[in-house]
Motif scaffolding. Structure first.
Motif, PDB file in Angstrom:
ATOM      1  N   THR A  51      93.231  24.353  29.153  1.00 41.65           N
ATOM      2  CA  THR A  51      93.592  23.486  30.284  1.00 41.65           C
ATOM      3  C   THR A  51      94.792  24.018  31.041  1.00 41.65           C
ATOM      4  N   GLN A  90      85.983  17.593  26.777  1.00 41.03           N
ATOM      5  CA  GLN A  90      87.051  17.969  27.711  1.00 41.03           C
ATOM      6  C   GLN A  90      86.903  19.412  28.162  1.00 41.03           C
ATOM      7  N   THR A 116      84.256  19.832  30.634  1.00 41.60           N
ATOM      8  CA  THR A 116      84.752  19.359  31.929  1.00 41.60           C
ATOM      9  C   THR A 116      85.630  20.417  32.568  1.00 41.60           C
ATOM     10  N   VAL A 117      86.531  21.019  31.705  1.00 41.30           N
ATOM     11  CA  VAL A 117      87.468  22.019  32.246  1.00 41.30           C
ATOM     12  C   VAL A 117      86.691  23.168  32.866  1.00 41.30           C
ATOM     13  N   GLU A 152      85.501  22.112  36.093  1.00 48.19           N
ATOM     14  CA  GLU A 152      86.588  21.886  37.049  1.00 48.19           C
ATOM     15  C   GLU A 152      87.087  23.192  37.620  1.00 48.19           C
ATOM     16  N   ARG A 153      87.169  24.231  36.711  1.00 46.68           N
ATOM     17  CA  ARG A 153      87.594  25.560  37.195  1.00 46.68           C
ATOM     18  C   ARG A 153      86.672  26.033  38.305  1.00 46.68           C
ATOM     19  N   VAL A 212      84.892  24.284  40.299  1.00 42.80           N
ATOM     20  CA  VAL A 212      85.119  23.510  41.524  1.00 42.80           C
ATOM     21  C   VAL A 212      86.345  24.052  42.246  1.00 42.80           C
ATOM     22  N   ALA A 213      87.408  24.332  41.428  1.00 40.27           N
ATOM     23  CA  ALA A 213      88.648  24.860  42.037  1.00 40.27           C
ATOM     24  C   ALA A 213      88.371  26.193  42.695  1.00 40.27           C
ATOM     25  N   ASP A 269      79.552  14.120  36.484  1.00 34.22           N
ATOM     26  CA  ASP A 269      80.890  14.393  37.028  1.00 34.22           C
ATOM     27  C   ASP A 269      80.893  15.491  38.084  1.00 34.22           C
ATOM     28  N   PHE A 270      79.937  16.427  38.016  1.00 31.63           N
ATOM     29  CA  PHE A 270      80.005  17.554  38.952  1.00 31.63           C
ATOM     30  C   PHE A 270      78.718  17.722  39.744  1.00 31.63           C
TER      31      PHE A 270
END
Length: 1709
Positions: free
Chosen positions: A132, A170, A173-174, A177-178, A180-181, A255-256
Motif C-alpha cells: 500500500t 485489500q 483492491t490495491v 487502485e494502482r 486506476v491511478a 469497486d472497479f
C-alpha cells in the motif's frame, strides 16, 4: 507530519540506528553475522546521512544494503528478532525508502517465514504495508506477495484466516487502485489503438501498462481459481474456495467497473471468463427441484449450495448493474435464470435470495429501462423486463396459493443466525386461519385462509437484503414466514415508484423544452425526440399486466391500512402514468382495479366487469387466476363501516362497505382529482364507481349539484357507522372539489368527463324506466357542478351538456326529470349571470347558445318540466330582463309555447312572465321582437283553459298598442334600420325579403300584426273573448290608426277588417241554434244569449258597428285610397247581409251601422252640446265648425270632423282636409251604391213569404223596418238629383211592404197603441216622413220632377185604403189586433201574428193626400194622371162603408177630405172640362155621393140622438156642396152627371119607405137632410137665372121627379090607411107622409115666389094633379098628418083664379 519533512527524516534516521543497535544487541551471542551486519548498517546510514542532502532518495538507492541486516535478522527465525526486524522493515516501507530489488528480497524473506508458519499476522501486515505504501512491487514479486496472503488464509488458525482474507481483499483492491491511478496519469496521452487480436491467448497483455497488467493477471487467475483451474500468474497457490473467489470477483467488479469498461482486455475477460463461469456455477440451482435430494454436502454436486448460490447472485447483481451494456446477451441469460429461481419448486431460501436480487434490480429504474430497450423492444428476443415483473407477480400469487412446503415450521421457529429477521415475525401465535378471532395489529395479508404477515424489510427505494448478506452462513437459513412476501411487495412498490418517477421526470423536462421552444418560435411546432416515448410505452406495456395482477391480489388480501395505501398509491401512479402516455387499456385496467376495490365484493357493475373481461383476455402468466378472485370469506378481516342499498334496476338486498372500500374510494377521488386530465374515457369507470358508492352511502344531490348525506330514501336499509359518518362530509367535499377542479382540465379532458357523465346518466335513465324507484341523480348533479365551474369556457361543453340534460327532462321518472330540469335551468341562469369576456351583450352567439336549451324545453310534454322552465324564465326576466337583447325571441318563444292540453297552472305561470315582459321590458327589447310579443300575447288570448287569462291578454294587447303609439318614432327608426340590413343580406343571398304584410313599412307591419292577432281573437269560440277583442281592435284602430301610412290602411281595410267581417259572418250563419243551459258552473245565461247563434249575433253586431265606425271617422282619409269605392261596396254588402240575417239584433244593428257610415247622426242640438263641452275642456274655438246642414231636410253634422281634428290638433301627422271638401261623401257613386244596398235590403226584408206559410218564416221586426225606412230621407238628399220614377216605384214597393209586415202578438203590447188610441207606430211615421221628404224635394225641385206627384198620390192612396182593407202579408193569417190573445199569452203556444191597427196610418195618409192635393191640384202631371179621380175612387170605399168602417173616424175624415179635395178640384175640373181629362171623374164622383148619402150600412144601435144629428149634419154638408159647387155650374158639367145628382137629391128629399121595413121600429128619419135635398131641388127648379137651356133642363127634370115622387107617396099612404082600418100606421110611414105634405107646401111657396115664365105648363099640370090626392088624405086619422095636410091644402087657393098673363106667355113661347 509528512514522511519527507526534515524532522521526520531525522527521526527515521534515529529510529533506524536504534533498530540496528537493538538487532546487534539481540544477535550478539547467537548470530554474530547478523550483529556485524547491523553495525555496518549503522555506519552506512550515518555515511548516507552525512553525504547526501536528499537523505530519503539516498536511502532508497541503498535500500538493499540498508535492509539486509533486518532480512538476516528474520532469517534467524527467532520470534523476538523477527518481530523487531519486521517492524523496522515496515518503518522503512512506510517512508517509501524501499527499492524494487529490496522489495523482492523482502517478499522472499516473508515467503520463507510463511512457509515456516512464523509471525503470520505480522507477515500479513508487512505485505500490506509494502503494497500500500508504494508501487515498487510488480509482476512476479507482486504475485508472490498475493499468493503468500492466500496461503495464509488457509491456515488452521481462525484469526490468521480471517486476517489473511481481509488482507487478500485489500491487496486485490490495491492492485486495481494502482491501475486506476496509472490510467489517471496517462489520461491525456493518445495512444495507438492496439491491433485487434484474433487469438485469445491469455498471455498477450503486452498492450497493457504495468499496473494494468498486474490487475489483468490477477483477475484472470481469480477466474481460473473459481473455475477450479490452475492459475497462470499466482504461482504457488495450494488451495482456494469458490466462495472466497466469488467474493473477490464480486468486490473487484463492484469497486472497479471503470477498469472493465475502459479496457478491451478486461472486457474480454468479463465476457470470456466471468460470464461462462457464472453460468456454469448456476447449473445445479437451475436443474434442482425441491424435495428431490435432501443430503447436504459442501461439494458442488447436484444440490444447490447456499453460500455459492448466494454469492453467484451477488456477482450477477454486480454484473448486471455495472456491465449490462457490455454483456447484453449474457445479462439476458442471467435475468432469465433469476426469474427461474423465483419458481415455486425452488427451495425457500433460494427464492428468498432471488427475490432480494430482483428487488435490487427494481430500485434501478434506468437499468430496467435498458432491459426494456435491449430485450423487450427487440424482435426475437426474450421479453426480459416483462418476465421479471410477471415473475414477481406469480411469486406473490404462489405464496398465497401454494403452502410453504420447505419450512412450514418456520412460522413458529425464531430465526437463527444474525437475527436480521424483523422483530415480531415469530409471534408463535396465529396460524393461517386463526386470525379472525383476535384481530392482531400486525400488518399482514390474508387471502383464502392463507395469512402472511408483512414486515418492514427495507427503506423504500433501497434494496437492503438480508439473506444476500449472510456470507458467513454455510447452511441455508430458515426464512421467517412473510419475509419473501414482504420483499416481493417492496420490490413491486419500488418498481412502480422507480419507473413512474423516472418517466414523469423525463416527461416534465420534455414539456419544459416544448414550452421553451414555443416561446422562442411561436409558429413552429415542437417535435419531441421520437425514441423516448416508445421506450416508456414499451416499459409500461411490458409490466402493467403483471403489476396489476399482483397489486390487485395484494389489495384484496391486505389487512393493513398502510399497505393498502401503498398498493393503491402504486395503482394510482400507474394509472396516471398510462394516462399521460396515452395507453388506454392499461390505464383503464388499473382504474378498474381501484374501482372494484372500492365497491363491495361481487358487486354487479357492468362497466367494470366488461372491462375486466377485456383484461383477462390478455395473456399474462398469472397462473390462471383472473383479476376478480375475491371471495366473500375474505371479508372476515375487514371492518364493516357501512351497509347500504345497491344501485340497480332490481333491488338485491343490502351490500356492505368496509373501511378498505372507503379507503379505495378516497384513492379513486384522488385519482380523478389530481389526474383528471389523463383519464380520458376512463372517466366512465371512475364516475360509475363513484356513483354507486355515493348511492350506497346514501348521498343525495342538493343545490348546485353538491352531494350531501341525504335521508335514507329506500327504507332504513342504509346503516352508517360513526367512523364513516364523520368521513361523509369529507367525501362529499372531495367529490365536489373533484368536479370543481374540472376547470383546470384541458378542453379534451373536459369533454371526456362530460361524455362519461352523460353516459352514466343515460344508464341511470335506463334503470329508472318503468319504475318509480328513486333514480340515481349522481350524474345529473355532477354535470351541473361541472358546468357551473366551467362557465368561462361554457361554449365548448354547452351543447353536449344541455343536449343530454334535455333528454333527462323528458324522462318518465318524475324525480329524474325534476333534477334534469333543475340542472338545466340552474346552468342557464348561471350562464346568463356569469361575467363573460366579452360580456354577453357583445357576444350574441353565446347568449343565444345559452338560451337555446330553455327554448328546447318547450318540446317536453311533462307539465312539471314546463313549470320549472317557466319559473326560470320568470327569474331570468327578473334578473337579466334588461340585458337579454338578441335572446328575446327565444325567451318569448318559451313563454308563448303554450298548448291547450297543458293545464291552467302552466298557462298562468307563462302568462305571469308575459305580463312582466309587457309591463317592464318592452322598451329594452329590440324592436324586431315586438311582433313576437304581439304573437305571444295573442296565443294567450286563444288558449281555452283559462278565460280570465284570455281576457287579460287582450288587455295586454291594448297596452302593447299604447306602447307602440307612444314610442312610434323610435320604433320606426329602429325597425327601418333593421329592415335595411335585412334587405341588404337578402340581396346578397339573392333571395327576396319575406315578412308578413311585406310592402307596408315595418312599423305599420307591427300594427298590422297586432290587428291580425286581435282579428283572430274576434272569432274565438268564447263570446266574452270575442267581445273584448272586438272592442279592443276597434279602439286601437280608432285611437292609433292615425300613425299608419296611407297604403297600410288599404291592408287594414281589406286584410283585417273585411277579413274579420267575412269570418264573423260565416261563423254567425253557421252557428248552432241549440240552447245552452248554463255558462259553466252556476252562471245563468240571459235568454237573449242562450244559443251559440245568439252569442255570435252579438259578435257580428259589434264587428259591423266597429268597421262602420272606422269608415265613418276615417272617411276623408280612406277616400284617398284608390279602391275606396270597392271597399265601400264590400262594406255595404256586409251591411246588407247582416240586415237580411234572420236575427233581429243583427239586422237592426246593421241598419244602425248603415246609418253611421251614411253619417246620419244625432240632430244638431247634440253636437252643439259637444261643441260646448270641447270649449269647456280648452280646445280652441277654431276647431269647432259652424255646423252646416248640407241640403234641405238634412240638419246633420259630420261626426268625425271634431274627433279627427282633435286628434290632429294633438299632434298626429295628418293634415286637415282642404276647405270645401267637408262633406267628403258627396261622391255620387258612393251614394248610389248605398241606395242600391238600401233597396236590396228593403226589397228582401219586406218581401212577403210566398206559398203556404205553415212553418213560421222569419218576419222582420218593427224597429228594424223603422230604422230601414228612416235611412231613406237622408239617403235621398244625396241622390235626389238622379232619382227617377223607376226608383220611386222601387221605393213604393218597399214602403208598402214595410207597412204590411205584421208583428208577433207577444211583442204587440210593447209596440201597438191600444186600439182606441189613434196613434201611428214609428214605422208608419217613418214611411210618411219618407214620402214627405220626396214631395218637398219635388216641390222645390225642377219641373221635370213633378211627374212624380201622381206616383206619390198613388202610394198614399194605397195607404188610405188600409183603413178599410188592411194589407195582406203573403198568405199569412193575421189576427186583428182586437182579438189577438195577447192578454192571455199561452206559454209555449207559437206566437200569433197580429196585423197592426192601420186606421191612424191610413187617416194620416189621407190628410197628407189632401194637403198635397191642395198644393198640386193645378199641376199638369196631376191633372193628366187623373189624380182627382183616383182620390175620389179611393174615398169611395170608406164613404160607401160608412158605419161599416173599422173606425168611425175614417168615414168622417173621408167625407171632410172629399169636401176639401172637391172644393179645390172641381174648379180645376170645370176649367179643363173641354179637354175631356176629367170626363171619367164625374161618374166616379156621382157614385161616391150615391154610396155615401144612401149607404147600405145601418148605423150602430147604440148611436145617440146627438150623434145621429151630427152625422146628419155631415150629410147635409155634402148636399150643400152639391148646391154650391156643382149645380150652379151645370152647363160645364156632363148632363148625365147632373141627372144623377138630381135623382139623388130627389131620392134624398123624400124618404122612400119600402113595405119590408114594417117590422123595424124607430128608423130615425133624416128630416133635416131631406129638407135640404128638397130645397136644393126646388132652388134649382125655379132658378130665375136660366141663362142656358141646360140649366132650365136641370130644373125641369128636378121638379118633375119631385112631383112624381109626392104623388106616389100620397097614393100609397091613402091605400095603406084604408087597408089598416083601425090600426095606426107605422111611424116611418106617418113621418114620410108628413114630410111629403110639408114638401108640397114648400113647393107651393116656391112656385109663388118664382117668375111665372120660369115654370112650364107640364109642371103646373103636375101640381094641380096633386090636389085630388091631397083631398083624399083628409080621411086620415093621424092628427099630425091632418095639420100637415092643412098647410099643404092652404096654398091651393091661389089656383082658384087663373093668372092674367097666361095668353101672352103662351104666345111668346
Amino acid at each position: 507530519m509528512s514522511t519527507s519533512s526534515p524532522e521526520a527524516v531525522k527521526k527515521l534516521l534515529e529510529n533506524m540506528q536504534t533498530d540496528l543497535r537493538s538487532l546487534s544487541m539481540e544477535c550478539k551471542k547467537k548470530f554474530p553475522p547478523v550483529k556485524e551486519a547491523a553495525e555496518s548498517g549503522i555506519v552506512k546510514i550515518k555515511t548516507i546521512a552525512a553525504r547526501n542532502t536528499d537523505i530519503l532518495a539516498a536511502l532508497k538507492e541503498n535500500s538493499s544494503e540498508v535492509v539486509q541486516p533486518f532480512l538476516m535478522g528474520c532469517g534467524t527465525k527467532e520470534p523476538k528478532i523477527t518481530q523487531l526486524c519486521l517492524a523496522a522493515i515496515q518503518r522503512l516501507m512506510s517512508h517509501e525508502v524501499v527499492s524494487e530489488a529490496a522489495a523482492g528480497n523482502i517478499i522472499n524473506m516473508l515467503w520463507q517465514l510463511m512457509e515456516n508458519s512464523l509471525e503470520e499476522l505480522k507477515l500479513l501486515q508487512t505485505v500490506l504495508v509494502l503494497l500500500t505504501t508504494n508501487t515498487v512491487v510488480h509482476d512476479e514479486v507482486l504475485s508472490k506477495a498475493i499468493v503468500l496472503c492466500f496461503r495464509l488464509h488457509f491456515t488452521k488458525d481462525n484469526i490468521t484466516n480471517n486476517t489473511a482474507a481481509a488482507t487478500v481483499r485489500q491487496v486485490v483492491t490495491v492492485v486495481f487502485e494502482r491501475m486506476v491511478a496509472e490510467d489517471e496519469r496517462f489520461k491525456g496521452i493518445v495512444e495507438q489503438p492496439p491491433p485487434v487480436q484474433g487469438n485469445t491467448n491469455r498471455r498477450s497483455v503486452t498492450t497493457l501498462r504495468p499496473s494494468a497488467k498486474d490487475a489483468y493477471m490477477l483477475f484472470q487467475d481469480l477466474c481460473q481459481l473459481v473455475n477450479a483451474d490452475a492459475p497462470y500468474w499466482l504461482v504457488g497457490m495450494t488451495e482456494m474456495t469458490r466462495t472466497f473467489g466469488l467474493e473477490l470477483l464480486e468486490s473487484v467488479l463492484n469497486d472497479f467497473p471503470g477498469v472493465f469498461l475502459q479496457h478491451q482486455e478486461f472486457s474480454f475477460l468479463l465476457k470470456e471468463r466471468v460470464c461462462p463461469l457464472v453460468i456454469k456455477l448456476f447449473s445445479p440451482n437451475i436443474k434442482f427441484r425441491q424435495g428431490s435430494c435432501s443430503a447436504a454436502s459442501p461439494a458442488p454436486v447436484e444440490k444447490p449450495y447456499f453460500p455459492i448460490c448466494m454469492r453467484l447472485l451477488r456477482v450477477v447483481s454486480v454484473l448486471i448493474k455495472h456491465f449490462y451494456s457490455l454483456l447484453v446477451t449474457e445479462c439476458e441469460i442471467f435475468l432469465s435464470l433469476l426469474v427461474k429461481f423465483l419458481d415455486g419448486e425452488k427451495p425457500q431460501w433460494l427464492r428468498a435470495v432471488a427475490v432480494e436480487s430482483v428487488h435490487r434490480l427494481c430500485v434501478q429504474p434506468h437499468l430496467l429501462r435498458s432491459f426494456c430497450q435491449s430485450y423487450d423492444m427487440k424482435q426475437h428476443s426474450t421479453k426480459v423486463f416483462r418476465d421479471i415483473v410477471n415473475a414477481l407477480g406469480s411469486f406473490i400469487q404462489s405464496l398465497f396459493i401454494t403452502p410453504n412446503v420447505g419450512n412450514v415450521s418456520a412460522v413458529g421457529a425464531p430465526t437463527g443466525g444474525s437475527g436480521s429477521g424483523p422483530p415480531g415475525t415469530a409471534q408463535g401465535g396465529p396460524g393461517p386461519g386463526g386470525v379472525s378471532g383476535n384481530l392482531t395489529t400486525q400488518a399482514a395479508f390474508e387471502y383464502r385462509g392463507t395469512w402472511i404477515p408483512l414486515m418492514t424489510v427495507s427503506v423504500q427505494g433501497s434494496a437492503k437484503a438480508t439473506y444476500l448478506e449472510m456470507l458467513d452462513k454455510v447452511e441455508p437459513p430458515s426464512i421467517p414466514e412473510g419475509y419473501a412476501m414482504s420483499v416481493a411487495f417492496s420490490a413491486l412498490l419500488d418498481l412502480v415508484r422507480g419507473i413512474t418517477t423516472m418517466i414523469e421526470r423525463e416527461l416534465a423536462t420534455e414539456e419544459a423544452a416544448a414550452a421553451e421552444s414555443r416561446e422562442g418560435q411561436p409558429g413552429k411546432e415542437w417535435q419531441p425526440p421520437a425514441g423516448a416515448h416508445l421506450v416508456w410505452e414499451e416499459m409500461v406495456s411490458a409490466c402493467w399486466c403483471g403489476l396489476l395482477a399482483a397489486l390487485s391480489l395484494l389489495l384484496d388480501a391486505s389487512t393493513d391500512e398502510t399497505a393498502t395505501e401503498n398498493i393503491l398509491k402504486a395503482e394510482l401512479t400507474m394509472a396516471s402514468l398510462c394516462g399521460r402516455l396515452g395507453l388506454v387499456t392499461p390505464r383503464d385496467a388499473f382504474i378498474t382495479a381501484i374501482c372494484k376495490a372500492s365497491l363491495p365484493p361481487h358487486y354487479a357493475l357492468t362497466v367494470l366487469s366488461s372491462n375486466a373481461a377485456n383484461l383477462s383476455s390478455k395473456a399474462y402468466s398469472i397462473q390462471g387466476q383472473s383479476v376478480q378472485i375475491i371471495s366473500p370469506s375474505s371479508e372476515s378481516h375487514q371492518q364493516v363501516v357501512a351497509v347500504g342499498q345497491p344501485l340497480g334496476a332490481q333491488p338485491q338486498g343490502t351490500v356492505v362497505l368496509t373501511a378498505k372500500n372507503i379507503q379505495c374510494m378516497r384513492t379513486l377521488l384522488n385519482l380523478a382529482h389530481c389526474h383528471g386530465a389523463v383519464l380520458g374515457t376512463s372517466w366512465q369507470l371512475v364516475l360509475a364507481t363513484l356513483q354507486h358508492l355515493v348511492w350506497i352511502l346514501g348521498l343525495k344531490p342538493s343545490v348546485g349539484g353538491a352531494l350531501k348525506p341525504g335521508r335514507a330514501v329506500e327504507g332504513p336499509s342504509t346503516v352508517l357507522t360513526t367512523a364513516v359518518m364523520t368521513d361523509l362530509p369529507v367525501i362529499s367535499n372531495i367529490l365536489s372539489r373533484l368536479f370543481e377542479s374540472s376547470q383546470y382540465l384541458d378542453d379534451v379532458s373536459l369533454h371526456h368527463l362530460i361524455n362519461a357523465l352523460c353516459s352514466l346518466s343515460l344508464e341511470a335513465m335506463e334503470m329508472a324506466y318503468g319504475n318509480n324507484k328513486e333514480p340515481s341523480l349522481f350524474a345529473v348533479a355532477k354535470l351541473l357542478e361541472t358546468g357551473l365551474v366551467n362557465m368561462d369556457r361554457i361554449e365548448i361543453l354547452w351543447r353536449p351538456l344541455t343536449g343530454h340534460l334535455l333528454e333527462v327532462c323528458q324522462h318518465p321518472n318524475s324525480r329524474m326529470r325534476e333534477w334534469g330540469a333543475e340542472a338545466l335551468t340552474a346552468l342557464i341562469k348561471a350562464g346568463l349571470d356569469y361575467k363573460h369576456e366579452p360580456p354577453l351583450g357583445q357576444n350574441q352567439r353565446l347568449q343565444l347558445l345559452l338560451l337555446n336549451p330553455l327554448k328546447e324545453l318547450s318540446n317536453v310534454l311533462h307539465a312539471d318540466i314546463r313549470q320549472k322552465q317557466l319559473e326560470s324564465v320568470l327569474q331570468i326576466l327578473q334578473s337579466q330582463g334588461d340585458s337579454l337583447g338578441p335572446g328575446w325571441p327565444l325567451v318569448l318563444g318559451v313563454i308563448g309555447a303554450i298548448r291547450n292540453d297543458q293545464g291552467e297552472s302552466l298557462i298562468r305561470t307563462a302568462f305571469q312572465c308575459l305580463q312582466l315582459v309587457v309591463t317592464d321590458f318592452l322598451p329594452t327589447m329590440p324592436c324586431t321582437c315586438l311582433q313576437i310579443v304581439v304573437d305571444v300575447a295573442g296565443s294567450f288570448g286563444l288558449q281555452n283553459q283559462e278565460l280570465n287569462i284570455s281576457l287579460t291578454s287582450i288587455g295586454l294587447l291594448w297596452n302593447i298598442s299604447d306602447y307602440f303609439f307612444q314610442r312610434g318614432e323610435t320604433i320606426t327608426k329602429e325597425l327601418e334600420r333593421d329592415e335595411k340590413a335585412q334587405v341588404k343580406q337578402a340581396r346578397e343571398r339573392g333571395e327576396t325579403l319575406n315578412r308578413p304584410f311585406h310592402p307596408a313599412p315595418p312599423f305599420d307591419c307591427l300594427w298590422l300584426c297586432l290587428y291580425a292577432k286581435l282579428g283572430e281573437l274576434c272569432v274565438d269560440p268564447r263570446p266574452a273573448v270575442r267581445k273584448s277583442a272586438g272592442q279592443t281592435l276597434f279602439s286601437t284602430i280608432a285611437a292609433h290608426g292615425t300613425l299608419l301610412q296611407q297604403p297600410t290602411w288599404h291592408i287594414v281595410v281589406w286584410k283585417v277588417l273585411f277579413h274579420l267581417l267575412d269570418c264573423v259572418r260565416k261563423s254567425s250563419t253557421t252557428a248552432d241554434k241549440e240552447k245552452i243551459e248554463s255558462g259553466g258552473g252556476n252562471i245563468l245565461i240571459h235568454h237573449s244569449r242562450d244559443t251559440a247563434e245568439k252569442q255570435w249575433a252579438e259578435t257580428w253586431v259589434l264587428t259591423l258597428a266597429g268597421v262602420a265606425r272606422i269608415f265613418n271617422t276615417r272617411q276623408y282619409f280612406l277616400q284617398q285610397l284608390g279602391d275606396f269605392f270597392e271597399a265601400w261596396e264590400v262594406l255595404l254588402n256586409h251591411i246588407q247581409s247582416a240586415a237580411l240575417s234572420k236575427n233581429n239584433e243583427v239586422s237592426l244593428a246593421a241598419l244602425k251601422s248603415f246609418q253611421e257610415i251614411l253619417q246620419i247622426v244625432t240632430p244638431v242640438k247634440d253636437s252643439d252640446r259637444a261643441g260646448d263641452a270641447l270649449a269647456a275642456i280648452g280646445v280652441p274655438p277654431v276647431l269647432i265648425d259652424p255646423l252646416s246642414a248640407s241640403g234641405p231636410g238634412r240638419p246633420l253634422v259630420r261626426s268625425d270632423s271634431l274627433v279627427e281634428r282633435l286628434t290632429r290638433y294633438n299632434g298626429a301627422e295628418l293634415q286637415a282636409p282642404p276647405p270645401g271638401e267637408e262633406s267628403a261623401l258627396e261622391d255620387l257613386a258612393l251614394w248610389w251604391s248605398a241606395w242600391n244596398t238600401w233597396y236590396r235590403t228593403g226589397t228582401d226584408s219586406t218581401r212577403p213569404p210566398s206559398g203556404q206559410t205553415e212553418k213560421l218564416s222569419f218576419i222582420p221586426s218593427q224597429p228594424f223596418l223603422t230604422a230601414l225606412i228612416q235611412i231613406f230621407p237622408a239617403l235621398y238628399q244625396h241622390i235626389k238629383g238622379n232619382f227617377s220614377m223607376e226608383d220611386l216605384k222601387k221605393l213604393g214597393v218597399i214602403l208598402h211592404g214595410a207597412v204590411s209586415v205584421p208583428i208577433s202578438s207577444d211583442a204587440s203590447p210593447f209596440i201597438l197603441p191600444s186600439y182606441t188610441e189613434a196613434v201611428l207606430t214609428s214605422l208608419q211615421e217613418a214611411v210618411l216622413t219618407s214620402l214627405d221628404v220626396l214631395q218637398k224635394a219635388i216641390c222645390v225641385g225642377p219641373e221635370n220632377l213633378q211627374v212624380m206627384y201622381p206616383a206619390i198620390f198613388e202610394q198614399l192612396l194605397l195607404f188610405v185604403e188600409f183603413s178599410c182593407k188592411p194589407p195582406q202579408y203573403g198568405r199569412m193569417e193575421t189576427k186583428h189586433v182586437a182579438n189577438a190573445k195577447y192578454n192571455q199569452i199561452q206559454l209555449f203556444a207559437p206566437a200569433e201574428w197580429v196585423a197592426l191597427n192601420y186606421v191612424p196610418f191610413a187617416e194620416r195618409s189621407l190628410e197628407v193626400v189632401v194637403d198635397l192635393y191642395h198644393k198640386t191640384a193645378c199641376h199638369k202631371a196631376v191633372i193628366n194622371a187623373k189624380v182627382l179621380q183616383s182620390i175620389i175612387k179611393t174615398l169611395r170605399m170608406p164613404l160607401g162603408l160608412k158605419y161599416a168602417c173599422p173606425s168611425e173616424s175614417t168615414w168622417k175624415l173621408a167625407v171632410s177630405s172629399l169636401l176639401k179635395v172637391l172644393s179645390i178640384g172641381l174648379p180645376v175640373a170645370r176649367q179643363h172640362s173641354s179637354s175631356g181629362k176629367f170626363d171619367t171623374m164625374w161618374p166616379e164622383l156621382a157614385n161616391a155621393f150615391e154610396d155615401f148619402l144612401f149607404t147600405r150600412s145601418s148605423p150602430p144601435d147604440n148611436l145617440s140622438i146627438q150623434e145621429f144629428q151630427k152625422n146628419e149634419a155631415i150629410d147635409v154638408e155634402v148636399v150643400q156642396l152639391i148646391s154650391t159647387e156643382i149645380l150652379p155650374f151645370a152647363n160645364f158639367i156632363p148632363k148625365d152627371f147632373v141627372g144623377q145628382v138630381m135623382a139623388m137629391l130627389n131620392k134624398g128629399s123624400i124618404h122612400s119607405q119600402s113595405p119590408s121595413f114594417t117590422a123595424e121600429i124607430d128608423v130615425r128619419m133624416r128630416e133635416g137632410f131631406s129638407k135640404v135635398c128638397f130645397e136644393t131641388l126646388l132652388q134649382f127648379s125655379f132658378s130665375n137665372k136660366a141663362s142656358t137651356p141646360q140649366e132650365g133642363y136641370i130644373s125641369r127634370m128636378a121638379l118633375s121627379v119631385l112631383l112624381k115622387r109626392s104623388q106616389d107617396v100620397l097614393q100609397r099612404y091613402v091605400e095603406d090607411e084604408r087597408l089598416s082600418g083601425r090600426c095606426p100606421l107605422p111611424r116611418q110611414q106617418v113621418t114620410e107622409i108628413i114630410f111629403v105634405l110639408k114638401a108640397i107646401s114648400t113647393l107651393m111657396d116656391s112656385l109663388k115666389k118664382t117668375q111665372p115664365e120660369n115654370v112650364d105648363d107640364s109642371t103646373w099640370a103636375q101640381v094641380i094633379a096633386l090636389y085630388p090626392t091631397l083631398v083624399e088624405c083628409i080621411t086620415c086619422s093621424s092628427s099630425e098628418v091632418s095639420s100637415a095636410l092643412k098647410e099643404a091644402l092652404g096654398p091651393f087657393k091661389d089656383f082658384m083664379q087663373p093668372p092674367m098673363t097666361r095668353l101672352v106667355q103662351n104666345g111668346d113661347s
